[in-house]
Design an enzyme around this catalytic site. Structure first.
Site, PDB file in Angstrom:
ATOM      1  N   HIS A  65      72.210  52.298  99.296  1.00 19.29           N
ATOM      2  CA  HIS A  65      72.483  53.319 100.001  1.00 19.29           C
ATOM      3  C   HIS A  65      71.558  53.327 101.269  1.00 19.29           C
ATOM      4  CE1 HIS A  65      74.307  55.928  96.807  1.00 19.29           C
ATOM      5  NE2 HIS A  65      75.357  55.166  97.419  1.00 19.29           N
ATOM      6  N   ASP A  67      69.540  55.101 103.066  1.00 24.46           N
ATOM      7  CA  ASP A  67      68.125  55.679 103.067  1.00 24.46           C
ATOM      8  C   ASP A  67      67.135  54.987 102.259  1.00 24.46           C
ATOM      9  OD1 ASP A  67      69.586  56.538 100.839  1.00 24.46           O
ATOM     10  OD2 ASP A  67      68.171  58.267 100.549  1.00 24.46           O
TER      11      ASP A  67
END
EC number: 3.1.26.11
Length: 301
Positions: A65, A67
């Site tokens: 992901h 982040d």
């Protein structure tokens, strides 16, 4: 002098905020540096924290992901720009190899550094060095995710009173340590086990067996607590932990120092994470992480 500390580069989940950068964590372990989950902006946060590309020896990505991985492109290019003289190894879920390759070659640059890819495909041992073993455990998240754990080999602590009782001193102490026996005296007679230090890094996950296995007996546990307890349903839906759940894991695992991080932007009062962690019964040392914080590993027992 050996240094063992966590350097927190970013603490935000999903999106950065005015006060929190995307994820990024550097573990200094003696002469090595292990970078975990470099999110967007990690290269700049490294500069602010006084961390150089030369400090890196491994990169460990829990999952793909943004982040937790968008900073890979900048970090990898900086490693090459600075011509880091040693090999760097990158661990990440094998199912995300295509994402790693896209980030590694996001733009044109000159490769000058040996970057070895060592993808993770299952629970188990990843690396063995003189000062630690590195292992991974599968977590529970909408995409494949792994947590990481470092364990220092147990050593032995010499006991001066027992050495004196056997008349062992000076160079003979070193000889006994090297050879395991000196005459009728065995190393076990004049020493005790010195338990190796343990560190674990647990990001986006629901409660699962992997979380507990990673946290067991850790001196320092870095673990996500994206949500507060009142939003436990949201946490389960999106594959995350609450502050109380993370603290309960640490409580049951015998963790000495708990670091909570990866906070949702919906919350503006960090002290509430500490309050809920204490309410869950964790009594050890507790840190609610913020960007650029340094957390030393606890002193040996």
């Amino acid at each position: 002098m050996s240094v063992r500390e966590l350097v927190v580069l970013g603490t935000a989940s999903q999106v950065p905020t005015r006060h929190r950068n995307h994820n990024g964590y550097l573990l200094r372990w003696d002469g090595e540096g292990i970078l975990f989950d470099p999110g967007e902006g990690t290269q700049r946060q490294m500069l602010r924290a006084g961390v150089a590309a030369h400090d890196l020896n491994r990169i460990c990505v829990t999952h793909f992901h943004g982040d937790h991985s968008l900073g890979l492109a900048g970090v990898i290019q900086r490693i090459n720009l600075d011509r880091v003289p040693h090999e760097i190894t990158a661990h990440y879920p094998r199912s995300g190899r295509r994402f790693f390759e896209r980030l590694r070659y996001a733009t044109a640059y000159r490769e000058t550094v040996a970057l070895t890819e060592a993808p993770v495909a299952a629970d188990g041992l990843l690396a063995v060095t003189r000062s630690y073993t590195l292992e991974a455990r599968r977590l529970s998240h909408p995409v494949e995710s792994y947590g990481y754990r470092l364990v220092e080999p147990d050593g032995r602590r010499m006991l001066p009173d027992r050495l004196a009782a056997h008349g062992i001193q000076g160079p003979d102490v070193g000889r006994l340590q090297r050879e395991g026996r000196l005459g009728d005296v065995a190393l076990e007679d004049v020493s005790e086990v010195r338990r190796g230090q343990r560190f674990a890094f647990v990001m986006d996950t629901r409660l699962c067996d992997g979380v507990h296995a990673l946290a067991e007996d850790c001196d320092l546990l870095v673990i996500e607590s994206t949500f507060l307890d009142e939003d436990a349903d949201l946490a389960a839906e999106h594959g995350h932990l609450t502050a109380g759940q993370a603290a309960a894991v640490a409580r049951d695992a015998g963790v000495r120092h708990l670091v909570l991080t990866h906070f949702s932007q919906r919350y503006t009062e960090p002290e509430e994470f500490e309050r809920q962690a204490r309410a869950a019964g964790f009594t050890g040392e507790l840190t609610v992480a913020h960007d650029l914080l340094r957390v030393p590993l606890p002193k040996r027992r």
